[in-house]
Design an enzyme around this catalytic site. Structure first.
Site, short mmCIF file in Angstrom:
data_model
loop_
_atom_site.label_atom_id
_atom_site.label_comp_id
_atom_site.label_asym_id
_atom_site.label_seq_id
_atom_site.Cartn_x
_atom_site.Cartn_y
_atom_site.Cartn_z
N SER A 138 1.01 -0.90 0.02
CA SER A 138 -0.09 -0.20 -0.06
C SER A 138 1.23 1.47 -0.07
CB SER A 138 -1.11 -0.19 0.82
OG SER A 138 -1.70 1.03 1.77
N TYR A 152 -2.06 -1.04 11.00
CA TYR A 152 -1.80 -1.53 9.50
C TYR A 152 -1.02 -0.76 8.82
CZ TYR A 152 -3.70 -1.80 4.57
OH TYR A 152 -3.62 -2.11 3.35
#
Length: 260
Positions: A138, A152
């Site tokens: 990401s 995360y």
């Protein structure tokens, strides 16, 4: 590239980027093994793939499933050319509010499962003297782009770091390592993450500014085997990274110059 005769294993293939990527590889001639928990959704994805597929429903947090997944894929066509570690689990919650069980779940899906699959496929790819390992991280694996996602971000940063180290470990073996850093993508990710209720009332406003799963998948496939290590699958993802990188640098400088 022409992927005819190549075998790809895609995790998290029942929806979103995984489903779109499986179909994109299949359209380019690859045989694709589809891994995810929802067998019915995998069946739907398989029906949209023009080439033969292998359905492998199961839970990636189960160590026995992970080992069996690689063995089944290799036994299917006698080889394994591409591993895409796409399955992921989000969390929208501050670290102080995150339970240990949730933290372990996030790391199990986003980091430990990819580690286990890589350990299983590297010997296969070394024997073939070729292979591609693609880890879907990401932009949050490169920068801290928002608040309330520290667990995360940590897992995705770890996946990027793992990819960097792995690249050195397999140098000269014919195995290529790429790490993909999409930004916001219009998928089920936000509805299925831990703490999804925190998105209520505002995440929908961003949908029109997000990439589609199909756009991200096409961007990934177009750069497979390119030699590019950090892959931004769309222009929007690259621009988002540059924007947040500059913002994070400014914030860090401001903190450093703040009187104690």
């Amino acid at each position: 590239m022409d992927w005819t005769g190549k075998v790809a294993l895609v995790t998290g293939a029942s929806s979103g980027i995984g489903a779109a990527l499986a179909q994109a590889l299949s359209r380019r001639g690859a045989w694709v093994a589809l891994a995810a928990r929802r067998a019915d959704r995998l069946q739907s994805v398989a029906q949209a793939c023009p080439r033969e597929t292998l359905l492998c429903p199961g839970d990636l947090t189960d160590p026995s499933y992970r080992g069996d997944l690689v063995r089944r894929t290799v036994a299917w066509k006698g080889r394994l050319d591409v591993l895409v570690n796409n399955a992921g689990l989000g969390i929208y919650r501050s670290l102080e509010e995150t339970r240990e069980s949730e933290l372990r779940q996030v790391w199990e899906v986003n980091f430990l499962a990819p580690c286990a699959l890589i350990q299983a496929v590297v010997p296969v790819m070394k024997s073939q003297k070729a292979g591609w390992i693609v880890n879907i991280a990401s932009t949050g694996g490169l920068v801290a782009h928002t608040a309330h996602v520290a667990p995360y971000l940590a897992a995705k940063h770890a996946l990027v770091g793992l990819s960097r180290g792995l690249r050195k470990d397999v140098d000269g073996t014919g195995i290529q390592i790429q790490v993909v850093c999409p930004h916001l993508t219009r998928t089920e990710f936000f509805a299925s993450c831990i703490g999804a209720e925190g998105f209520d009332g505002w995440i929908e406003d961003l949908y029109e500014k997000m990439d589609t799963a199909e756009e991200v998948a096409e961007g990934i496939v177009s750069k497979l085997g390119s030699g590019e290590f950090i892959v931004f699958p769309t222009d929007r993802a690259r621009r988002a990274y540059e924007r947040f990188k500059d913002l994070c640098t400014l914030e860090e400088r401001t903190c450093a110059n703040r009187p104690s």
